[in-house]
Scaffold this motif. Structure first.
Motif, PDB file in Angstrom:
ATOM      1  N   ARG A   7       0.832  -1.206   0.000  1.00 17.56           N
ATOM      2  CA  ARG A   7       0.000   0.000   0.000  1.00 17.56           C
ATOM      3  C   ARG A   7       0.866   1.255   0.000  1.00 17.56           C
ATOM      4  O   ARG A   7       0.583   2.228  -0.695  1.00 17.56           O
ATOM      5  CB  ARG A   7      -0.941  -0.022   1.192  1.00 17.56           C
ATOM      6  CG  ARG A   7      -2.022   1.058   1.093  1.00 17.56           C
ATOM      7  CD  ARG A   7      -3.028   0.976   2.215  1.00 17.56           C
ATOM      8  NE  ARG A   7      -2.650   2.016   3.162  1.00 17.56           N
ATOM      9  CZ  ARG A   7      -2.502   1.864   4.463  1.00 17.56           C
ATOM     10  NH1 ARG A   7      -2.727   0.721   5.025  1.00 17.56           N
ATOM     11  NH2 ARG A   7      -2.164   2.874   5.228  1.00 17.56           N
ATOM     12  N   GLN A   8       1.924   1.233   0.783  1.00 16.34           N
ATOM     13  CA  GLN A   8       2.837   2.373   0.829  1.00 16.34           C
ATOM     14  C   GLN A   8       3.571   2.537  -0.505  1.00 16.34           C
ATOM     15  O   GLN A   8       3.730   3.651  -0.995  1.00 16.34           O
ATOM     16  CB  GLN A   8       3.848   2.187   1.960  1.00 16.34           C
ATOM     17  CG  GLN A   8       3.221   2.277   3.341  1.00 16.34           C
ATOM     18  CD  GLN A   8       4.173   1.787   4.407  1.00 16.34           C
ATOM     19  OE1 GLN A   8       4.820   0.749   4.245  1.00 16.34           O
ATOM     20  NE2 GLN A   8       4.236   2.531   5.503  1.00 16.34           N
ATOM     21  N   ALA A  13       4.193   5.461  -5.702  1.00 11.97           N
ATOM     22  CA  ALA A  13       4.053   5.445  -7.163  1.00 11.97           C
ATOM     23  C   ALA A  13       3.023   6.484  -7.606  1.00 11.97           C
ATOM     24  O   ALA A  13       3.235   7.191  -8.592  1.00 11.97           O
ATOM     25  CB  ALA A  13       3.666   4.053  -7.646  1.00 11.97           C
ATOM     26  N   GLN A  14       1.914   6.589  -6.878  1.00 12.41           N
ATOM     27  CA  GLN A  14       0.880   7.559  -7.232  1.00 12.41           C
ATOM     28  C   GLN A  14       1.378   8.987  -7.074  1.00 12.41           C
ATOM     29  O   GLN A  14       1.088   9.852  -7.900  1.00 12.41           O
ATOM     30  CB  GLN A  14      -0.381   7.335  -6.387  1.00 12.41           C
ATOM     31  CG  GLN A  14      -1.556   8.178  -6.833  1.00 12.41           C
ATOM     32  CD  GLN A  14      -1.925   7.931  -8.293  1.00 12.41           C
ATOM     33  OE1 GLN A  14      -2.109   6.792  -8.699  1.00 12.41           O
ATOM     34  NE2 GLN A  14      -2.021   8.982  -9.075  1.00 12.41           N
ATOM     35  N   ILE A  15       2.165   9.225  -6.057  1.00  6.71           N
ATOM     36  CA  ILE A  15       2.752  10.552  -5.856  1.00  6.71           C
ATOM     37  C   ILE A  15       3.661  10.904  -7.031  1.00  6.71           C
ATOM     38  O   ILE A  15       3.625  12.022  -7.546  1.00  6.71           O
ATOM     39  CB  ILE A  15       3.516  10.619  -4.511  1.00  6.71           C
ATOM     40  CG1 ILE A  15       2.515  10.583  -3.350  1.00  6.71           C
ATOM     41  CG2 ILE A  15       4.406  11.860  -4.441  1.00  6.71           C
ATOM     42  CD1 ILE A  15       3.146  10.384  -1.990  1.00  6.71           C
ATOM     43  N   VAL A  17       3.453   9.725 -10.114  1.00  7.13           N
ATOM     44  CA  VAL A  17       2.602   9.951 -11.290  1.00  7.13           C
ATOM     45  C   VAL A  17       1.972  11.340 -11.199  1.00  7.13           C
ATOM     46  O   VAL A  17       1.957  12.085 -12.191  1.00  7.13           O
ATOM     47  CB  VAL A  17       1.529   8.850 -11.430  1.00  7.13           C
ATOM     48  CG1 VAL A  17       0.476   9.230 -12.463  1.00  7.13           C
ATOM     49  CG2 VAL A  17       2.173   7.519 -11.791  1.00  7.13           C
ATOM     50  N   ASP A  18       1.461  11.696 -10.030  1.00  3.11           N
ATOM     51  CA  ASP A  18       0.841  13.019  -9.862  1.00  3.11           C
ATOM     52  C   ASP A  18       1.846  14.139 -10.142  1.00  3.11           C
ATOM     53  O   ASP A  18       1.506  15.138 -10.784  1.00  3.11           O
ATOM     54  CB  ASP A  18       0.268  13.168  -8.455  1.00  3.11           C
ATOM     55  CG  ASP A  18      -0.949  12.295  -8.206  1.00  3.11           C
ATOM     56  OD1 ASP A  18      -1.548  11.791  -9.185  1.00  3.11           O
ATOM     57  OD2 ASP A  18      -1.297  12.105  -7.023  1.00  3.11           O
ATOM     58  N   ARG A  19       3.066  13.976  -9.679  1.00  2.00           N
ATOM     59  CA  ARG A  19       4.114  14.969  -9.925  1.00  2.00           C
ATOM     60  C   ARG A  19       4.376  15.076 -11.428  1.00  2.00           C
ATOM     61  O   ARG A  19       4.432  16.166 -11.986  1.00  2.00           O
ATOM     62  CB  ARG A  19       5.407  14.581  -9.201  1.00  2.00           C
ATOM     63  CG  ARG A  19       6.570  15.545  -9.485  1.00  2.00           C
ATOM     64  CD  ARG A  19       7.923  14.983  -9.060  1.00  2.00           C
ATOM     65  NE  ARG A  19       8.214  13.669  -9.595  1.00  2.00           N
ATOM     66  CZ  ARG A  19       8.605  13.400 -10.845  1.00  2.00           C
ATOM     67  NH1 ARG A  19       8.738  14.369 -11.720  1.00  2.00           N
ATOM     68  NH2 ARG A  19       8.859  12.169 -11.234  1.00  2.00           N
ATOM     69  N   PHE A  20       4.512  13.934 -12.093  1.00  3.54           N
ATOM     70  CA  PHE A  20       4.768  13.905 -13.533  1.00  3.54           C
ATOM     71  C   PHE A  20       3.627  14.566 -14.304  1.00  3.54           C
ATOM     72  O   PHE A  20       3.865  15.379 -15.204  1.00  3.54           O
ATOM     73  CB  PHE A  20       4.959  12.450 -13.976  1.00  3.54           C
ATOM     74  CG  PHE A  20       5.211  12.289 -15.441  1.00  3.54           C
ATOM     75  CD1 PHE A  20       6.429  12.647 -15.997  1.00  3.54           C
ATOM     76  CD2 PHE A  20       4.248  11.746 -16.264  1.00  3.54           C
ATOM     77  CE1 PHE A  20       6.674  12.484 -17.350  1.00  3.54           C
ATOM     78  CE2 PHE A  20       4.476  11.580 -17.619  1.00  3.54           C
ATOM     79  CZ  PHE A  20       5.695  11.948 -18.164  1.00  3.54           C
ATOM     80  N   VAL A  21       2.394  14.258 -13.935  1.00  3.71           N
ATOM     81  CA  VAL A  21       1.228  14.855 -14.595  1.00  3.71           C
ATOM     82  C   VAL A  21       1.248  16.370 -14.411  1.00  3.71           C
ATOM     83  O   VAL A  21       0.995  17.127 -15.352  1.00  3.71           O
ATOM     84  CB  VAL A  21      -0.089  14.234 -14.075  1.00  3.71           C
ATOM     85  CG1 VAL A  21      -1.299  15.021 -14.537  1.00  3.71           C
ATOM     86  CG2 VAL A  21      -0.203  12.775 -14.517  1.00  3.71           C
TER      87      VAL A  21
END
Length: 118
Positions: A7-8, A13-15, A17-21
């Motif tokens: 989960r961590q 990974a989501q952080i 992706v959000d930064r890249f977006v």
């Protein structure tokens, strides 16, 4: 010893992706203002996320490779990779070689195609 749970790891990974977006969205705001204006901030972010998924379907996972793929989506259209009017795109993406080689060919052919259109 430090233990990172799934989960961590997914959260990290989501952080990323959000930064890249966010970075790519800012790039498009500056360099492709017409497309950015037509879609708006949220539409651009949604399109980038869609492009990330499409790029992954071609085994393009690096930030540089995904960036090229998404930029070409904005220039040639969201389905450029399957557009029958742009057969070079699917050939480059499905061709032999590692990600770097395929993306390099894609970028070269896209640049030539763009010059021919001008």
């Amino acid at each position: 010893m430090l233990t990172i749970r799934r989960r961590q790891s997914a959260m990290f990974a989501q952080i990323a992706v959000d930064r890249f977006v966010g970075e790519l969205s800012a790039h498009f705001r500056e360099h492709l203002p017409r497309q950015f204006g037509a879609l708006g901030e949220e539409g651009v972010r949604e399109a980038i996320r869609y492009g990330i998924g499409r790029a992954r379907s071609y085994r393009i996972e690096s930030e540089a490779g995904v960036r090229v793929f998404v930029q070409l989506m904005f220039v040639f259209g969201p389905a450029f990779d399957s557009d029958p009017k742009l057969p070079w795109a699917s050939r480059c993406l499905s061709g032999a070689g590692d990600e770097r080689a395929r993306v390099g060919r894609l970028l070269d052919v896209a640049a030539r195609s763009r010059r021919q259109r001008a």
